[in-house]
Each structure stands twice: as structure tokens, then as C-alpha cells.
Design an enzyme around this catalytic site. Structure first.
Site, PDB file in Angstrom:
ATOM      1  N   GLU A  38     -71.113 -64.661   0.797  1.00  0.00           N
ATOM      2  CA  GLU A  38     -71.959 -63.621   0.046  1.00  0.00           C
ATOM      3  C   GLU A  38     -71.316 -63.614  -1.274  1.00  0.00           C
ATOM      4  O   GLU A  38     -70.093 -63.997  -1.519  1.00  0.00           O
ATOM      5  CB  GLU A  38     -71.894 -62.107   0.786  1.00  0.00           C
ATOM      6  CG  GLU A  38     -72.139 -62.074   2.214  1.00  0.00           C
ATOM      7  CD  GLU A  38     -71.913 -60.820   2.641  1.00  0.00           C
ATOM      8  OE1 GLU A  38     -71.763 -59.895   1.774  1.00  0.00           O
ATOM      9  OE2 GLU A  38     -72.078 -60.627   3.917  1.00  0.00           O
ATOM     10  N   CYS A  66     -62.208 -63.947   6.763  1.00  0.00           N
ATOM     11  CA  CYS A  66     -60.856 -63.752   6.355  1.00  0.00           C
ATOM     12  C   CYS A  66     -59.445 -63.462   7.168  1.00  0.00           C
ATOM     13  O   CYS A  66     -60.120 -62.865   8.348  1.00  0.00           O
ATOM     14  CB  CYS A  66     -60.914 -62.423   5.420  1.00  0.00           C
ATOM     15  SG  CYS A  66     -59.301 -62.181   4.365  1.00  0.00           S
ATOM     16  N   CYS A  72     -68.704 -55.994   0.611  1.00  0.00           N
ATOM     17  CA  CYS A  72     -67.631 -56.590   1.385  1.00  0.00           C
ATOM     18  C   CYS A  72     -68.211 -57.062   2.648  1.00  0.00           C
ATOM     19  O   CYS A  72     -67.586 -56.747   3.689  1.00  0.00           O
ATOM     20  CB  CYS A  72     -66.480 -55.371   1.733  1.00  0.00           C
ATOM     21  SG  CYS A  72     -66.252 -54.235   0.399  1.00  0.00           S
ATOM     22  N   CYS A 111     -57.519 -56.643   7.553  1.00  0.00           N
ATOM     23  CA  CYS A 111     -57.776 -55.257   7.270  1.00  0.00           C
ATOM     24  C   CYS A 111     -58.555 -54.613   8.075  1.00  0.00           C
ATOM     25  O   CYS A 111     -59.916 -55.082   8.262  1.00  0.00           O
ATOM     26  CB  CYS A 111     -58.119 -55.166   5.717  1.00  0.00           C
ATOM     27  SG  CYS A 111     -57.052 -56.292   4.540  1.00  0.00           S
TER      28      CYS A 111
END
Ligand code: SAH
Length: 343
Positions: free
Chosen positions: A92, A112, A335, A116
Site C-alpha cells: 500500500e 513486516c 498502516c 508490533c
């Protein structure tokens, strides 16, 4: 024949290709100008190149390796592209309009690996690094959303992925962003956001390109940070702060620290007090980001009152801070969310 990827072709390689054909080197500059300044989409449009050359280029190079799989626009001027890469992976990138600013947010990896706990991008881990050309391609596709008389003013590497885990591709891509013969964006308007990888921060300090560094903290102490940011298990806050200070010493660029506010987890006045202590004395801006909900994850945005209290503590402690306004959340611009919804 396998097509070559123009945006991943160095100037030297393009010059070599031209000289093998006894063509003048200035053709490379013409091509760059068409790509970066005139936002051409095809070789056919490059009308100051001989027709035969245009045809030969089109037979050997592809300009675009991705396909726009979704394009969302929100009322506040935010536009988001979901790109399907050559191998079917999806990433994105986002264009944000704010007054005269035209900022873009680009991805550096497919997925990723940082993990997190609250972030949508890392839910499935990392598939691969992006190539430099794929990072440049995002910038060009976003630039093409703007009218001719508008230019991209700011770039943030804050999309999917950990930029410092793919510096070998990011640095050449940002060279194209900042080069006067590329997108011509001042390095001062380019920001790299990192989860906080000290070796990468130190390398960036060595490279000394003058970019802004944003470090994602999310917690004022190691114990809480290790819960929220699993990659930090072996990375102490002290080491991150030391490398960030080194970056400031080398670059003279004021540091930014990011802190995503998660209801009940890191948003108490006590967290704010300890955060203020951590940041005190540093030439830094604290960017507090109210959490954007992610489908399937239990994390919540703090109440307005909790936000206010958190903010008051930091303001009273004299911390230079900004509460990021929410933009584009209606189009899942935040995100790594669009990719999950539409895949
Ligand atoms: N890996 C880099 C850059 C990508 S994310 C980094 O960690 O900085 C950019 C910022 O958005 C990071 O601070 C990240 O923690 C934050 N973020 C991730 N998911 C979010 C969400 N759902 N709501 C608000 N901020 C989020």
C-alpha cells in the site's frame, strides 16, 4: 525475453544500453525527465525520442511492474493505492493533502517482521523486501494522482515494513526522490520512520543524507516496550536513544519520536511522566498517534479524556509534541489495513 525494469536500472546501466546501440548519452537524461518530471506512463509518450528508439525501449524495458488493485479516495483529500506487484504480492501507499503539502507515505517491505502487536502490517510476517524500483514506482504512481501543476512536497517511509531492514533498496530509491533530476524533493522533507534498529540508525548517520529520522517508541521503559514491540527483546531503549542522539549530532536534524496511544496499555499519566523524563533535554518532537483500530485486534483508541490527560502531563513537562490528526482512516489508509481487507 525477460523485460528489464527501468526504475531498477541504474544510470550507468542505461548509459551502457544506449552506448551499445551507438546512441547518445543524453537520451538517458531525456528518459529520466519524462519519467520523473513529466510523469510519462509509456515510452510512446516520450515524443522527443526517435520513434525507433521508443519502440526498442518498449520492447526491452517495462516502466511499471505493479498493477493498481484498488484506489480509494477520502473526503479529506487522502488517496490510497493498493498495488499488486509483479509476483502477486500486495503493498500500500498513500497520498495525503494538507494545505499546500502533498505528502506521500511509501512501503519498504511486503509485510513486516517486527511484529508490533497492534499493527496490521506485520500480522503475517514479512514476505520480502521491496526492490528500489518498486519503492520509486510507488512515488511515481502517487505523483501521477496530482494535477500537473502540483508536486509531491514530502515523503515519509512509514508504510508497510521496517525501512531500516531494507536500507539497500530504500537509499537508492530516496536518492531518486531527492535528486534534482529525479523528484527534486529536499532531503529535509523526507522522513524515515523506524521501529528503532540501532545498527540501521548508525548506518543512516554515516550516510548523512540529511533525512529526518522518526523513531517509534510506544513505551517509556524496556519492559512495556518489549511487550508491544517484540523485536525490541534484545534492543534496549538506552541503545536506541544513543543511536538517535548520534543521528542528531551528525545530521543536525531534529529527531521525531512516535508514540501510538493504546487504551489501558501505555496511555496513563504515569506513562506520560516517564516518557517526558526519557525525552527531556533532547532536541526532539514527540508525535503522539491515537491508535487506528485494526480489525481482528483487541487494541483500542484511548478516550478523549485519557488523551487529554496524557497530553497535559507532557505539555507541562515542556515536551515539544504534536498529536497527529487522523487522516484517511475511513479509507483504511492507516498502516497495512487495506491489504488485509481486500485480499
Ligand atoms: N516500521 C516503521 C515504519 C512503519 S509504521 C516503524 O515502526 O516506525 C509507522 C508508524 O505507524 C509506526 O510508529 C507504527 O507503530 C504506527 N502504527 C502501526 N499501526 C498503527 C495503528 N493501527 N494505528 C496507529 N499507528 C500505527
Amino acid at each position: 525475453m525477460v523485460m528489464r525494469y527501468l526504475l531498477d536500472t541504474s544510470d550507468e546501466a542505461l548509459h551502457a544500453w544506449l552506448s551499445e546501440r551507438n546512441l547518445p548519452a543524453y537520451r538517458a537524461e531525456q528518459i529520466r525527465k519524462w519519467i520523473f518530471q513529466r510523469r510519462a506512463g509509456t515510452f510512446e509518450e516520450m515524443t522527443d525520442l526517435p520513434a525507433a528508439l521508443r519502440k526498442e525501449l518498449a520492447g526491452e524495458f517495462e516502466i511499471w511492474t505493479s498493477r493498481v488493485a484498488a484506489h480509494r479516495k477520502s473526503d479529506d483529500g487522502t488517496e490510497k493505492l493498493l498495488l499488486e506487484l509483479g509476483d502477486g504480492e500486495r503493498i500500500e501507499c498513500v497520498l495525503l493533502r494538507d494545505g499546500l503539502r502533498r505528502s506521500i507515505c511509501i512501503s519498504t517491505q511486503v509485510g513486516c517482521a517486527m511484529g508490533c502487536v497492534f499493527c496490521a502490517s506485520g500480522l503475517d510476517g514479512v514476505a520480502r523486501n521491496l526492490r528500489a524500483g518498486e519503492i520509486v514506482e510507488q512515488m511515481l504512481l502517487l505523483a501521477r494522482l496530482l494535477p500537473e501543476d502540483e508536486r509531491i512536497s514530502h515523503v515519509v517511509a512509514m508504510g508497510m515494513g521496517e525501512p531500516l531492514a531494507n536500507l539497500d533498496a530504500l537509499l537508492p530509491a530516496l536518492d531518486e526522490a531527492s535528486s534534482p533530476s529525479g523528484l527534486g524533493i529536499s532531503p529535509r522533507r523526507i522522513t524515515i520512520s523506524t521501529v528503532g534498529l540501532p545498527p540501521g540508525i548508525r548506518r543512516l548517520a554515516e550516510e548523512n543524507k540529511g533525512y529526518n529520522l522518526a523513531v517509534s517508541l510506544h513505551a517509556p521503559d524496556d519492559a512495556l516496550r518489549q511487550e508491544l514491540v517484540p523485536i525490541s527483546k534484545n534492543i534496549k531503549l538506552a541503545e536506541i536513544m544513543a543511536s538517535a542522539d548520534l543521528y542528531f549530532d551528525r545530521s543536525g536534524r531534529r529527531l521525531t519520536f512516535e508514540y501510538v496511544l493504546l487504551a489501558g496499555l501505555n496511555d496513563s499519566p504515569d506513562h506520560a511522566r516517564r516518557l517526558a523524563k526519557l525525552l527531556r533535554g533532547r532536541p526532539a518532537l514527540l508525535n503522539v498517534i491515537p491508535y487506528n483500530l485494526v480489525a481482528g485486534l483487541p487494541y483500542q483508541t484511548p478516550s478523549p479524556q485519557a488523551e487529554r490527560e496524557f497530553r497535559n502531563v507532557l505539555e507541562q513537562a515542556g515536551i515539544n509534541l504534536q498529536f497527529r490528526r487522523r487522516k484517511g482512516h475511513k479509507i483504511d489508509a492507516a498502516c497495512g489495513q487495506l491489504r488485509r481487507i481486500t485480499s
